[in-house]
Design a protein around this motif. Structure first.
Motif: not given
Length: 331
Positions: A181, A186-188, A183
């Motif tokens: 997963d 900072g966002r998946k 990123e």
């Protein structure tokens, strides 16, 4: 020369079409390459049947929400009243609970409607396959034509990259990449976008090799020499002269890559690293069916048949399209 008596001298200079019309004979009309290819394709009944199935599946994917409303059973709603607790969670009735309300039956253990999950699974599988194929074609076409046109060090570098990617253990890398997963800022990364990138990025060398080979032949043609003679830039020749002449092979091989990408997405979902549940895909439905295949084979047969028919239809249509656009090419 004097015209024969009783004839109009101007008739000697009449257009062939006018002469044919006056004599009642239908003039011979020329056909474009597209018209000739379409006539060849129409004669291939198997390819036409595959094309109709492909169109039907695309319509199912597009109108999956409407079909679910007509069916009246959303894909992720549990219908516990359709499950028999005395039989360990098996559906009530024969053939996995198939009846007038549940057209394909229900899932064992959960009672979710199989028809709704199949049509929504078609949407997910085809969306990933089409987007991944589009990405692969875009990268492969640009890098393939660049390698074939410029040659030399550029060709050797791009060809080396293609060889490395073709030798890469794709399935293992895809499982590792999707499982972590990743990123960005900072966002998946959404799982669907990640699958499109992984499948599309590692599929482009197949297109790249084909485009490179075609470009090596096209760059010696007269229209390329004519473009050079009038001072056309390399960018103009690549994007305005070569790429338009590669549209036919790109379309053909796109139809042949799509079923491979459908199977690849299904394999990742089957292994548990595809689209996140509860979003239905044919691969995770097959995975969920493993514990039930003896007691309720319908649960495994329905998504398996959907996957088989889809891949077969794309392959038949792609083979027919290849024969129509390139009749001299061997299978």
């Amino acid at each position: 020369m004097t015209a024969p008596a009783g004839t109009d001298p101007s008739a000697q200079h009449a257009e062939p079409e006018a002469i044919a019309a006056a004599s009642g004979v239908k003039a011979i009309e020329g056909r474009s390459l597209g018209q000739i290819a379409w006539l060849r394709l129409k004669r291939d009944k198997v390819a036409i049947a595959g094309a109709f199935v492909v169109l039907f599946l695309i319509l199912i994917a597009v109108f999956a929400g409407l079909l679910t409303k007509l069916n009246g059973h959303p894909p992720n709603v549990f219908y516990s009243d359709q499950i028999d607790p005395n039989l360990g969670g098996l559906p009530k009735g024969r053939f996995g609970g198939v009846d007038g309300d549940f057209w394909f039956g229900v899932e064992p253990g959960t009672g979710r409607d199989l028809f709704s999950r199949i049509v929504h699974g078609a949407r997910v599988s085809l969306l990933i396959a089409f987007l991944a194929t589009g990405l692969a074609v875009a990268i492969g076409a640009i890098l393939g034509v660049t390698a074939g046109y410029f040659g030399g060090k550029v060709d050797r570098f791009i060809s080396s990259v293609m060889d490395i990617l073709l030798a890469f253990p794709l399935l293992i890398f895809a499982i590792a990449l999707v499982a972590v997963d990743p990123e960005i800022a900072g966002r998946k990364v959404p799982r669907l976008a990640l699958l499109v990138f992984v499948i599309g990025f590692f599929s482009w060398p197949y297109i790249g090799r084909i485009v490179r080979g075609q470009t090596l032949s096209l760059r010696e043609k007269e229209f390329v020499e004519a473009a050079r003679s009038v001072g056309a830039s390399d960018g103009h020749i690549v994007f305005k002269e070569l790429l338009p002449n590669l549209v036919a092979p790109l379309i053909v091989y796109s139809t042949l890559i799509i079923p491979s990408n459908i199977l690849f997405e299904a394999a990742l979902s089957f292994l548990g690293v595809g689209v996140n549940p509860p979003t239905p895909t044919w691969g995770n439905m097959l995975s969920d069916a493993i514990p039930w295949y003896r007691a309720d084979p319908t649960f495994m047969i329905i998504p398996g048949v959907a996957l088989f028919v889809t891949v077969l239809a794309f392959n038949l249509f792609g083979d027919g399209l290849r024969d129509a656009l390139d009749p001299r090419g061997g299978r």
